[in-house]
Design a protein around this motif. Structure first.
Motif: not given
Length: 206
Positions: A22-26, A30-32, A114-119
Motif C-alpha cells: 500500500q505504501v509503495f503504491h501510494q 523510492s519515497r517509501s 514494479m513497472i511504474s512506481r519503482c526506480e
C-alpha cells in the motif's frame, strides 16, 4: 505458546508485506521508508527489521507473495495435458494471466509498483536482474511450447519457435503496460481476450 508466537510472527510479517504494498503504491518505492511501512502496519521499526533486512527484501517478499500463486496457476494451464494443441495451451494461459490482473486489485497493484512506481537505482539496482528474471523464464516456457507445436505440426510453416516466442513475449509485455496504463474496467480490458486470440491465430497452421 510457541505455536501462538510463531503464528503471531507470521501475521506480523504478512501485515508488513501488505502495508508495504500500500505504501509503495501510494508513494512510490523510492519515497517509501521502513518507518512509513512500520507505521502503516501498526508495528515498530524494530519489528520490520526483525523480519526483513531492508526495503529491498520487503519488496521481493511482496512480489513473491503475488508471483508464486500466479505462476502456479498459469503454468497449470500452460502445461496441462488437456490441450492436444500447445498453441491452445499458450492462448489459455495468457488469457488467465490477464484475467487474474483484471480480477485481483492486489496483483494489479504489485505489477503497477514494479513497472511504474519503482526506480531500480541505489539499493534497488542490485535486485533489477532478480525482478526481471520471471520475464525470461516466461520466454523459455513459451519457446518450449512453440517447439512442441512445431513438432506436432500445429505451428504455421516458416515460423521459428524462438523468434515466435520472443514476439509473444513482446506482445504480452506491451499488452501488460497498456493495461496498467488504463483505468480498471476500461474498454481495453474487455478487448484483451480477443487480442490474444488474434495474436495466436497468426501462429496457427492454416
Amino acid at each position: 505458546m510457541v505455536r501462538k508466537t510463531k503464528e503471531e510472527a507470521e501475521k506480523t510479517r504478512k501485515d508488513i508485506i501488505e502495508s508495504a504494498r500500500q505504501v509503495f503504491h501510494q508513494h512510490g518505492v523510492s519515497r517509501s521508508t521502513c518507518e512509513k511501512i512500520a507505521k502503516a502496519a501498526g508495528v515498530t521499526r524494530g519489528a520490520v527489521y526483525w523480519h526483513f533486512q531492508d526495503k529491498a527484501e520487503i519488496f521481493l517478499a511482496m512480489r513473491a507473495d503475488v508471483f508464486a500463486p500466479m505462476v502456479e496457476r498459469t503454468d497449470a494451464i500452460l502445461f496441462s495435458d488437456s490441450f492436444a494443441n500447445p498453441l491452445d495451451a499458450i492462448e489459455a494461459s495468457l488469457k488467465e494471466f490477464f484475467r487474474v490482473l483484471e480480477d485481483s486489485s492486489i496483483v494489479r497493484e504489485v505489477f503497477e509498483i514494479m513497472i511504474s512506481r519503482c526506480e531500480y537505482v541505489d539499493e534497488f539496482a542490485s535486485i533489477q536482474d532478480e525482478v526481471g528474471r520471471p520475464a525470461f523464464v516466461f520466454l523459455e516456457k513459451i519457446e518450449r511450447m512453440y517447439r512442441r507445436a512445431g513438432d506436432g505440426g500445429h505451428l504455421r510453416p516458416g515460423l521459428d519457435p524462438l523468434a515466435t516466442a520472443r514476439d509473444t513475449w513482446a506482445f504480452t509485455s506491451g499488452l501488460l503496460h497498456l493495461m496498467l496504463g488504463c483505468q480498471k474496467g476500461s474498454e481495453l480490458d474487455q478487448q484483451i481476450p480477443a487480442m490474444i486470440t488474434a495474436h495466436m491465430a497468426l501462429r496457427r497452421k492454416g
